[in-house]
Write an enzyme that holds these catalytic residues in place. Structure first.
Site, mmCIF file in Angstrom:
data_model
loop_
_atom_site.group_PDB
_atom_site.id
_atom_site.type_symbol
_atom_site.label_atom_id
_atom_site.label_comp_id
_atom_site.label_asym_id
_atom_site.label_seq_id
_atom_site.Cartn_x
_atom_site.Cartn_y
_atom_site.Cartn_z
ATOM 1 N N TYR A 111 8.560 2.309 10.424
ATOM 2 C CA TYR A 111 9.653 1.973 11.599
ATOM 3 C C TYR A 111 10.103 3.014 12.197
ATOM 4 C CZ TYR A 111 12.048 2.394 6.829
ATOM 5 O OH TYR A 111 12.376 2.760 5.639
ATOM 6 N N CYS A 116 -6.166 9.082 7.211
ATOM 7 C CA CYS A 116 -7.159 8.594 8.682
ATOM 8 C C CYS A 116 -6.389 7.599 9.215
ATOM 9 C CB CYS A 116 -8.567 8.052 7.756
ATOM 10 S SG CYS A 116 -9.118 9.477 6.799
#
Length: 447
Positions: free
Chosen positions: A348, A375
Site C-alpha cells: 500500500y 524479481c
C-alpha cells in the site's frame, strides 16, 4: 501530547540528533558514522547476526506499553499481536500488564507457549477456522469477537461453557487511511453493518448469540483502520457505538458492559509525519463516552483498546547491506533484502527513510532509490532518498520504524529466508528469532 512526548516523563530521553519520533529513542550517532541502537553498535550487530536483520529495542517496547497503561489506567490495553508475534514480545507485554489481541490458532499457540494468561486474551478475525475456535476454547480464551452469523452458529456448536463473545460492528467511520488498511467503513469484509437497510443483521446476530446456551454476550467491538492519526475519528466511532449499545438495550432488553474500540494508532515513518496524540485521544474519548452515556442514561462500559503498531513499530530498525549501485537516469541502490522482509511499500505504498551507517561520508548527497533483491519492479524500499554519492557495495543501510508488520508479513519469495529478530537491551543483544535457512525451506518440500 503524542506517545513519544509522553514517554520522556517516564525517564526516557528523546533522540534529538536523529529525526525525532522516526528513529527509536535509543538510537545515537556514534564516532565514524556508527549508529548506536539500545547501546549497541549496529555495524557490530550486522557482523554478528548478518543482514538483513530486524533489531528491536526491548526497553522501548516496554516503555510504550507502560505509557499506554499510564494514559488509560481504567481501560484494558490489549496488545495487537498481529503487529509482531514472538515469544519474547508476548512475554514483555504480559509482564507489563497488557492483555492480548489474537487472530489465529498460531498466535494463540505462541501465547500459550509463554503462559500468557488466557483470561487476558481476545480472539477475532473475519473468517475464523474451526481450528482457530478450538484453539481459543481449549486454552480458555476469555473473549471471542464474532464476525458473522455462520461463525456464531459454529462457535455455539463447539462451546460447552459460558464463552464470552463480543459482536464486531462496522461503525461506518472513514479514518482517512489507505483502502487496504481501512476496516470501519461500509462495503468491506469486517463486522455487522449499521446501515438502515442491513442493520437488522446486527439484531439477528444478537439474537443468535443469546439463543446459544454456550455463549454469553459481553459487549461490542469495532475497528476503524490502521495508521490512523486523527483522534476525532475514534471519538466519532465511540459516540456511534454508545448509540448502538443503547439501541440494543431498547430492542433486546440487554445492557452490554464492554466496548472494544480497536487500535490502529499511527506512528511516524518519515520526518513530518503526524504521530498519534494519545493525550488528546484519552481526553476526547472520556468526554465523548461520558456525554453519550449520560444523555442516554447508559452505564459507562468497560473500555478495551488494541494498540499494536504503536507498541512495537517505533522500537525497531532493519539493517541491510548494499549489494550493488546502478547509476543512470536514476540511481538504484540494491540491498540484500526487500519486499520479502518489508511488504508494506508494495502492498500500500508505505514510505520509509534510511541512512548510511558504519562509516562517515563527506560526499554530496543525491536522490536515490533503495530497491530489494526480488524479481519485481515494485520491490522498492525507499524512493528519492538522499544518500551520499559514494555509497557502494558492502555499505550498511539502516531503516527506522520497522518493528511492526515486517516480521509478521515476511515471506519466502524467491525462496529467500526470513531475517532474524534480535532483541537489544542496554547494549546486550539476544537472538529472539533465528534466521531462516535453506534447510528450513527444504523441510516443508516433500516432493
Amino acid at each position: 501530547m503524542t506517545l513519544s512526548e509522553l514517554l520522556p516523563s517516564l525517564g526516557c530521553e528523546a533522540a534529538d540528533h536523529l529525526e525525532p519520533g522516526v528513529w527509536p529513542r535509543s538510537t545515537r550517532l556514534g564516532p565514524g558514522g556508527e549508529l548506536l541502537f539500545a547501546g549497541a553498535p549496529v555495524s557490530h550487530l550486522a557482523a554478528r547476526f548478518g543482514t538483513p536483520a530486524y533489531l528491536l529495542d526491548e526497553d522501548e517496547v516496554r516503555q510504550n506499553a507502560r505509557a499506554y497503561r499510564r494514559a488509560l489506567p481504567d481501560a484494558e490495553v490489549a496488545y495487537a499481536s498481529k503487529a509482531l508475534c514472538t515469544r519474547a514480545v508476548l512475554r514483555w507485554v504480559a509482564e507489563e500488564g497488557l492483555s492480548l489481541d489474537t487472530c489465529s490458532a498460531g498466535e494463540i499457540a505462541v501465547a500459550r507457549s509463554v503462559g500468557f494468561p488466557a483470561e487476558r486474551i481476545l480472539l477475532h478475525g473475519n473468517a475464523k477456522t474451526p481450528e482457530d475456535l478450538k484453539a481459543a476454547l481449549s486454552y480458555g480464551v476469555r473473549r471471542i469477537v464474532v464476525d458473522s452469523l455462520d461463525e456464531i452458529e459454529q462457535l455455539g456448536a463447539l462451546a460447552t461453557g459460558a464463552q464470552q463473545v463480543l459482536i464486531r460492528v462496522t461503525p461506518d467511520v472513514s479514518a482517512g487511511t489507505h483502502a487496504a488498511i481501512t476496516t470501519g467503513t461500509e462495503g468491506q469484509k469486517f463486522g455487522f453493518s449499521l446501515r438502515e437497510e442491513v442493520r437488522d443483521n446486527l439484531g439477528r446476530a444478537v439474537s443468535a448469540v443469546l439463543a446459544q446456551p454456550g455463549l454469553r454476550l459481553a459487549g461490542l467491538h469495532c475497528h476503524i483502520g490502521s495508521q490512523v492519526s486523527r483522534v476525532d475519528f475514534y471519538e466519532l466511532a465511540a459516540r456511534k457505538m454508545i448509540g448502538v449499545l443503547a439501541g440494543l438495550r431498547e430492542t433486546h432488553g440487554i445492557t452490554l458492559r464492554e466496548l472494544d474500540l480497536g487500535g490502529g494508532h499511527a506512528v511516524r515513518y518519515l520526518p513530518g509525519d503526524t504521530g498519534f496524540d494519545i493525550d488528546g485521544y484519552v481526553r476526547r474519548l472520556r468526554v465523548a463516552l461520558a456525554y453519550e452515556c449520560t444523555s442516554r442514561g447508559f452505564p459507562l462500559p468497560k473500555l478495551t483498546i488494541e494498540p499494536g503498531r504503536a507498541i512495537v513499530g517505533p522500537a525497531g530498525i532493519t539493517v541491510y547491506r548494499v549489494c550493488a549501485v546502478k547509476r543512470g537516469s536514476r540511481t538504484f541502490v540494491a540491498v540484500d533484502g526487500g519486499m520479502s522482509d518489508n511488504a508494506r511499500p508494495a502492498l500500500y505504498g508505505a514510505a520509509y527513510t534510511a541512512r548510511l551507517i558504519g562509516r562517515r561520508s563527506r560526499a554530496a548527497r543525491r536522490p536515490m532509490t533503495v530497491v530489494g533483491r526480488h524479481c519485481e519492479s515494485g520491490d522498492v524500499l525507499a524512493d528519492g532518498l538522499a544518500l551520499p554519492d559514494d555509497v557502494h557495495p558492502g555499505d550498511l543501510l539502516a531503516v527506522p520504524c520497522t518493528g511492526a508488520y515486517h516480521h509478521s508479513l515476511a515471506s519466502n519469495y524467491n525462496l529467500v529466508g526470513r531475517p532474524p529478530v534480535v532483541g537489544v537491551s542496554r547494549g546486550t543483544a539476544t537472538l529472539l528469532v533465528r534466521r531462516e535457512t535453506e534447510e528450513d525451506l527444504l523441510k516443508r518440500d516433500l516432493g
